[in-house]
Design an enzyme around this catalytic site. Structure first.
Site, PDB file in Angstrom:
ATOM      1  N   HIS A 214      27.035 104.742  28.450  1.00  0.00           N
ATOM      2  CA  HIS A 214      28.465 104.823  28.809  1.00  0.00           C
ATOM      3  C   HIS A 214      28.757 104.069  30.113  1.00  0.00           C
ATOM      4  O   HIS A 214      29.662 104.444  30.853  1.00  0.00           O
ATOM      5  CB  HIS A 214      28.928 106.279  28.955  1.00  0.00           C
ATOM      6  CG  HIS A 214      28.472 107.167  27.849  1.00  0.00           C
ATOM      7  ND1 HIS A 214      29.197 107.348  26.690  1.00  0.00           N
ATOM      8  CD2 HIS A 214      27.340 107.912  27.712  1.00  0.00           C
ATOM      9  CE1 HIS A 214      28.527 108.175  25.889  1.00  0.00           C
ATOM     10  NE2 HIS A 214      27.395 108.531  26.488  1.00  0.00           N
TER      11      HIS A 214
ATOM     12  N   SER B  82      35.028  78.921  42.895  1.00  0.00           N
ATOM     13  CA  SER B  82      36.470  78.959  42.675  1.00  0.00           C
ATOM     14  C   SER B  82      37.109  77.870  43.509  1.00  0.00           C
ATOM     15  O   SER B  82      36.646  77.564  44.612  1.00  0.00           O
ATOM     16  CB  SER B  82      37.003  80.330  43.093  1.00  0.00           C
ATOM     17  OG  SER B  82      38.379  80.238  43.394  1.00  0.00           O
TER      18      SER B  82
ATOM     19  N   LYS C 203      33.596  82.933  46.105  1.00  0.00           N
ATOM     20  CA  LYS C 203      33.268  83.281  44.711  1.00  0.00           C
ATOM     21  C   LYS C 203      32.034  82.550  44.182  1.00  0.00           C
ATOM     22  O   LYS C 203      31.805  81.395  44.454  1.00  0.00           O
ATOM     23  CB  LYS C 203      34.449  82.928  43.786  1.00  0.00           C
ATOM     24  CG  LYS C 203      35.691  83.709  44.030  1.00  0.00           C
ATOM     25  CD  LYS C 203      35.631  85.137  43.530  1.00  0.00           C
ATOM     26  CE  LYS C 203      35.517  85.270  42.029  1.00  0.00           C
ATOM     27  NZ  LYS C 203      36.768  84.943  41.369  1.00  0.00           N
TER      28      LYS C 203
ATOM     29  N   GLU D 152      30.111  83.929  30.614  1.00  0.00           N
ATOM     30  CA  GLU D 152      31.466  84.252  30.127  1.00  0.00           C
ATOM     31  C   GLU D 152      31.841  83.372  28.931  1.00  0.00           C
ATOM     32  O   GLU D 152      32.458  83.826  27.977  1.00  0.00           O
ATOM     33  CB  GLU D 152      32.496  84.066  31.249  1.00  0.00           C
ATOM     34  CG  GLU D 152      32.380  85.136  32.323  1.00  0.00           C
ATOM     35  CD  GLU D 152      33.280  84.869  33.522  1.00  0.00           C
ATOM     36  OE1 GLU D 152      34.236  84.079  33.406  1.00  0.00           O
ATOM     37  OE2 GLU D 152      33.006  85.446  34.591  1.00  0.00           O
TER      38      GLU D 152
END
Ligand code: ARG
Length: 472
Positions: free
Chosen positions: A160, A281, A287, A294
């Site tokens: 979970h 970024s 970043k 992704e």
């Protein structure tokens, strides 16, 4: 615009095919990818035609030489397929006619584009399956290496997405090893159904000519021959099965991608991705993004879409061939290319990751995920598991409220919760003793992981008939 070249089927018509209709139905921009398979199939077909005296040896020679030259022309870009030619089969046949004249017309004896395209598709799939087996093999090997490197590194296991119990990080990598191993077995099993020749089924009913489809099957390296000519040209179930197998591979990759994305985030900080495989970024200099993971996760959606597209294209089609089936190629090609490149790049990404051992050691040594150890400790002291669970729950609540981690709770405090607790409790409140106290088959202990690594290595050596195949 007036057509210069002939379509293969026009003889019975008195009007030329409408140009908009032709543009709409042309598949050249997609099926030109099949030119090698198409020529391979044609060479086998004409070889058989000559052996059966359906064409002369001289005609066969001219046709084969012409086809091989066309293959060169297409490979080098001197022949550029044009949409006006309707499909790659027509591109090749028209070019052959330009080269050798009337003899070109004999190539199609006893053959239809229906069995031709079914053959091309199977040859294409066979090549893609071999490639997929290979790239999965690289990923599997890498996972075993990772398991070895991090066998004694402890990481949180989650349920979970809550920290659940500490495990050997090697155990984690081997979980994915098993998933990708099954994926490789699945596509190897599919190879048995793919590697069957449909050539000789003609349009769908067979031919009046004395064809020898066994011979073309052998020439093309197929393991077997179709049994029913309608089935041979009418089904695309193997395409659906292939995309389904690709979807499962992508699903596994996307779960792994998700773990890497989470682990590499500042919040988790378990994993470093080397700069060569991370992106920044354009506006936020701090970043470091896991874009490759992704993208793999994102592309999974496209492959699922292809599966639904194929199932829907085939749904409700009356037997036998229908033009709808031409739409099988974009989803097939896209699934194969996306899955192969995703597995490949994912393996490279994985190679460029390292676990942050110090941080993991610190986090796992003090975490509440050791609570299960307390419950099992109490069970060892003859306390029924349900009571042990309740007592441990109270200890956890107290630990959170008092901000004292489990290994730092004094023994007197422990004894307030249960008289059964002695100073030896601290032994099991270490992450490594927690991990190594697991004794059951396939569990997360260092020894179990060592055994699993051995087994995994054996699996990598063992190859099924489908897996050793290289492109014929
Ligand atoms: N381009 C077609 C396809 O991919 C080839 C077969 C055409 N057959 C026909 N009967 N129109 O399905």
């Amino acid at each position: 615009m007036t057509r210069k070249k002939e379509l293969l089927w026009q003889s019975r018509f008195s009007e030329p095919f409408d140009q908009d209709a032709l543009f709409f139905s042309s598949s050249v921009h997609v099926d030109k990818k099949l030119y090698r398979e198409d020529i391979q199939g044609s060479v086998a077909h004409v070889t058989m035609l000559a052996e059966e005296n359906i064409v002369s040896a001289d005609e066969a020679r001219q046709i084969i030489d012409g086809l091989l030259e066309i293959e060169e022309e297409l490979a080098s870009g001197t022949l550029v397929p044009q949409w006006e030619d309707e499909d790659i089969h027509t591109v090749i046949e028209n070019r052959l006619k330009e080269k050798i004249g009337a003899a070109a017309g004999k190539l199609h004896s006893g053959r239809s584009r229906n069995d031709q395209v079914a053959t091309d598709t199977r040859l294409y799939m066979r090549r893609q399956i071999s490639e997929l087996q290979e790239v999965l093999g690289t990923l599997l090997k890498l996972l075993v290496e990772k398991a070895e490197t991090y066998r004694e590194t402890i990481i949180f296991g989650y349920t979970h997405l809550q920290r659940a119990q500490p495990v050997s990080a090697g155990h984690y990598y081997l979980a994915y090893f098993n998933m990708f191993l099954r994926d490789r077995q699945r596509i190897s099993d599919l190879m048995k159904r793919v590697n069957i020749s449909p050539l000789g089924a003609a349009a769908f009913a067979g031919s009046t000519l004395p064809l020898n489809p066994h011979r073309t099957a052998v020439l093309l390296g197929f393991d077997d021959l179709f049994s029913n000519s309608i089935d041979a040209v009418s089904d695309r179930d193997i395409v659906i099965e292939f995309i389904s197998d690709c979807s499962v591979i992508m699903m596994h990759l996307s779960r792994f991608a998700e773990d890497l994305i989470l682990w590499s985030s500042y919040e988790f900080g378990y994993l470093n991705i080397s700069d060569a495989f991370a992106t920044g970024s354009s506006i936020m200099p701090q970043k470091k993004n896991a874009d490759i993971a992704e993208l793999v996760r994102g592309k999974t959606g496209r492959v699922y879409g292809n599966l639904v597209a194929m199932l829907t294209i085939m749904k409700g089609l009356p037997l036998s061939y229908n033009r709808d089936m031409q739409e099988d190629k974009p989803p097939l090609f896209d699934s194969a290319e996306t899955t192969i490149s995703s597995v490949q790049i994912f393996a490279r990404l994985l190679e460029h990751t390292t676990l942050n051992k110090e941080k993991l050691a610190k986090l796992t040594s003090e975490d509440l995920s050791l609570a299960t150890e307390i419950a099992e400790y109490l069970v060892g002291k003859q306390i029924p598991f349900r009571d042990a669970h309740r007592i441990t729950g109270k200890i956890v609540t107290w630990s959170i409220a008092s901000d004292i981690t489990l290994p730092n709770i004094p023994v007197e405090k422990f004894r307030e919760f249960s008289e059964a607790i002695d100073p030896d409790i601290y032994e099991c409140l270490k992450a490594d003793s927690s991990v190594n106290s697991k004794k059951t088959h396939g569990s997360c202990s260092f020894d179990s992981v060592a055994f699993q690594i051995e087994e995994a290595r054996k699996q990598l050596q063992f190859k099924t008939a489908g897996e050793v195949r290289t492109t014929v």
